[in-house]
Motif scaffolding. Sequence first.
Motif, PDB file in Angstrom:
ATOM      1  N   VAL A 180      41.215  32.688  40.467  1.00 36.74           N
ATOM      2  CA  VAL A 180      40.477  33.478  41.085  1.00 36.74           C
ATOM      3  C   VAL A 180      40.657  34.971  40.508  1.00 36.74           C
ATOM      4  CG1 VAL A 180      40.025  34.766  43.467  1.00 36.74           C
ATOM      5  CG2 VAL A 180      40.726  32.245  43.383  1.00 36.74           C
ATOM      6  N   LEU A 181      39.684  35.577  40.297  1.00 34.25           N
ATOM      7  CA  LEU A 181      39.430  37.035  39.886  1.00 34.25           C
ATOM      8  C   LEU A 181      39.178  38.185  41.049  1.00 34.25           C
ATOM      9  CD1 LEU A 181      37.597  36.256  36.351  1.00 34.25           C
ATOM     10  CD2 LEU A 181      40.013  36.038  36.779  1.00 34.25           C
ATOM     11  N   SER A 232      40.314  36.843  31.538  1.00 32.76           N
ATOM     12  CA  SER A 232      40.398  38.487  31.487  1.00 32.76           C
ATOM     13  C   SER A 232      39.553  38.919  32.407  1.00 32.76           C
ATOM     14  CB  SER A 232      40.421  39.072  30.441  1.00 32.76           C
ATOM     15  OG  SER A 232      39.239  38.952  29.686  1.00 32.76           O
ATOM     16  N   VAL A 233      39.951  40.263  33.156  1.00 31.89           N
ATOM     17  CA  VAL A 233      38.926  40.826  33.971  1.00 31.89           C
ATOM     18  C   VAL A 233      39.021  42.381  33.609  1.00 31.89           C
ATOM     19  CG1 VAL A 233      40.262  40.647  36.042  1.00 31.89           C
ATOM     20  CG2 VAL A 233      37.768  41.219  36.213  1.00 31.89           C
ATOM     21  N   THR A 234      38.120  43.110  33.549  1.00 30.87           N
ATOM     22  CA  THR A 234      38.207  44.498  33.393  1.00 30.87           C
ATOM     23  C   THR A 234      37.275  45.365  34.462  1.00 30.87           C
ATOM     24  OG1 THR A 234      38.608  44.101  31.050  1.00 30.87           O
ATOM     25  CG2 THR A 234      38.179  46.313  31.611  1.00 30.87           C
ATOM     26  N   VAL A 235      37.991  46.667  34.841  1.00 25.65           N
ATOM     27  CA  VAL A 235      37.197  47.489  35.918  1.00 25.65           C
ATOM     28  C   VAL A 235      37.412  48.763  35.332  1.00 25.65           C
ATOM     29  CG1 VAL A 235      38.815  47.389  37.389  1.00 25.65           C
ATOM     30  CG2 VAL A 235      36.620  47.983  38.244  1.00 25.65           C
ATOM     31  N   ALA A 277      41.157  49.452  34.581  1.00 20.16           N
ATOM     32  CA  ALA A 277      42.000  48.480  34.923  1.00 20.16           C
ATOM     33  C   ALA A 277      41.679  47.134  34.176  1.00 20.16           C
ATOM     34  CB  ALA A 277      42.157  48.444  36.575  1.00 20.16           C
ATOM     35  N   LEU A 278      42.601  46.611  33.459  1.00 19.11           N
ATOM     36  CA  LEU A 278      42.531  45.370  32.630  1.00 19.11           C
ATOM     37  C   LEU A 278      43.632  44.289  33.012  1.00 19.11           C
ATOM     38  CD1 LEU A 278      41.590  43.680  30.324  1.00 19.11           C
ATOM     39  CD2 LEU A 278      43.171  45.040  28.908  1.00 19.11           C
ATOM     40  N   CYS A 279      42.980  43.078  33.530  1.00 16.54           N
ATOM     41  CA  CYS A 279      43.993  42.063  33.711  1.00 16.54           C
ATOM     42  C   CYS A 279      43.581  41.076  32.986  1.00 16.54           C
ATOM     43  CB  CYS A 279      43.901  41.740  35.292  1.00 16.54           C
ATOM     44  SG  CYS A 279      44.374  42.882  36.405  1.00 16.54           S
ATOM     45  N   THR A 325      41.458  48.544  41.025  1.00 13.40           N
ATOM     46  CA  THR A 325      42.483  47.526  41.012  1.00 13.40           C
ATOM     47  C   THR A 325      41.830  46.086  40.600  1.00 13.40           C
ATOM     48  OG1 THR A 325      43.374  48.336  42.669  1.00 13.40           O
ATOM     49  CG2 THR A 325      44.072  46.300  42.282  1.00 13.40           C
ATOM     50  N   CYS A 326      42.448  45.411  39.805  1.00 13.21           N
ATOM     51  CA  CYS A 326      42.141  44.181  39.355  1.00 13.21           C
ATOM     52  C   CYS A 326      43.302  43.171  39.457  1.00 13.21           C
ATOM     53  CB  CYS A 326      41.488  43.937  37.821  1.00 13.21           C
ATOM     54  SG  CYS A 326      42.954  44.540  36.564  1.00 13.21           S
ATOM     55  N   LYS A 327      43.058  41.774  39.721  1.00 13.26           N
ATOM     56  CA  LYS A 327      44.154  40.854  40.168  1.00 13.26           C
ATOM     57  C   LYS A 327      43.607  39.296  39.788  1.00 13.26           C
ATOM     58  CE  LYS A 327      44.782  40.018  44.403  1.00 13.26           C
ATOM     59  NZ  LYS A 327      45.418  40.150  45.723  1.00 13.26           N
ATOM     60  N   ILE A 328      44.453  38.662  39.133  1.00 15.63           N
ATOM     61  CA  ILE A 328      44.276  37.365  38.829  1.00 15.63           C
ATOM     62  C   ILE A 328      45.202  36.348  39.572  1.00 15.63           C
ATOM     63  CG2 ILE A 328      44.068  35.439  36.808  1.00 15.63           C
ATOM     64  CD1 ILE A 328      43.365  37.817  35.064  1.00 15.63           C
ATOM     65  N   THR A 329      44.625  35.281  39.961  1.00 19.34           N
ATOM     66  CA  THR A 329      45.483  34.471  40.940  1.00 19.34           C
ATOM     67  C   THR A 329      45.186  32.998  40.436  1.00 19.34           C
ATOM     68  OG1 THR A 329      45.347  35.892  42.955  1.00 19.34           O
ATOM     69  CG2 THR A 329      45.962  33.465  43.156  1.00 19.34           C
TER      70      THR A 329
END
Length: 259
Positions: A174-175, A218-221, A253-255, A234-238
């Motif tokens: 989940v991103l 990866s996810v970037t905002v 924000a880079l996750c 804020t970004c988050k990876i579950t």
Amino acid sequence: MTENGFWALLRAWIVTRRMRQNVTEVGRAAGLKEATVSYAPMPPQPMAAPVPYKNGLGTAGFVLGLVGLIFAFIPLIGIIAWPLTILGLIFGIVGTLRANRGQASNKGMAITAVVLSAIGLVICVIWTAAFGKVVNDAANSLPTAPAPPAVADAGSQPAAAAPTGQATAKHTVVLEVTTAAKSNVQWSSGFTTNSQEVLEKGKTWNQTLTMDDLAFTSVTVTPVEFKVGSKDNTCKITVDGKIVVEHHNSVGALCTYQP
């Protein structure tokens, strides 16, 4: 005996002698003619032209089968072995049939063409099956087509995007993104890359992925217009219900997650 009788006998003897000589001469002439006819040389008989052998197909099948067998061992390039081995097999079989009918003299070469082509064809089938399995496994390991992301106002809990993966998927990723300003969101997982999306200020966005094998994600905002003093995005990876990475930053924000 009178004189007249004597001359009569003499004439009869002369006539008889002449007749015998004529018969002898006729017999000799007939015998010579018969001998000449009997012993005359016979004219030469014409010889039948030899039938040419048709060895072309057997030889061509041998060459094609040998080349196809060599290429069959080479990955990727071995795809050209398919037509070579098939043609070699056909030509070899036809060449063998011709040899059995006496129309060709290279039966051994034709049989060799059949054997080489058959072996090459089997190797091609094995390579194709192995390549198909690799491609299938690779496709199963990629993330499935993602469901549309869920977006809600910040502070509220967005409904989780329904997974579109197979029921047998082993992992759920989940991103999540929360924006403090109008921002661009871009994410990727494995070979799946989505173009960026624009979220308004104060929105919560999430994307649910299902996959058999975990891949780099990866996810970037980043804010559309950065202003000093802006609040952090804020970004988050579950992964499988466990938060593996979370990041806050007003600039970007880079996750990223590497399994």
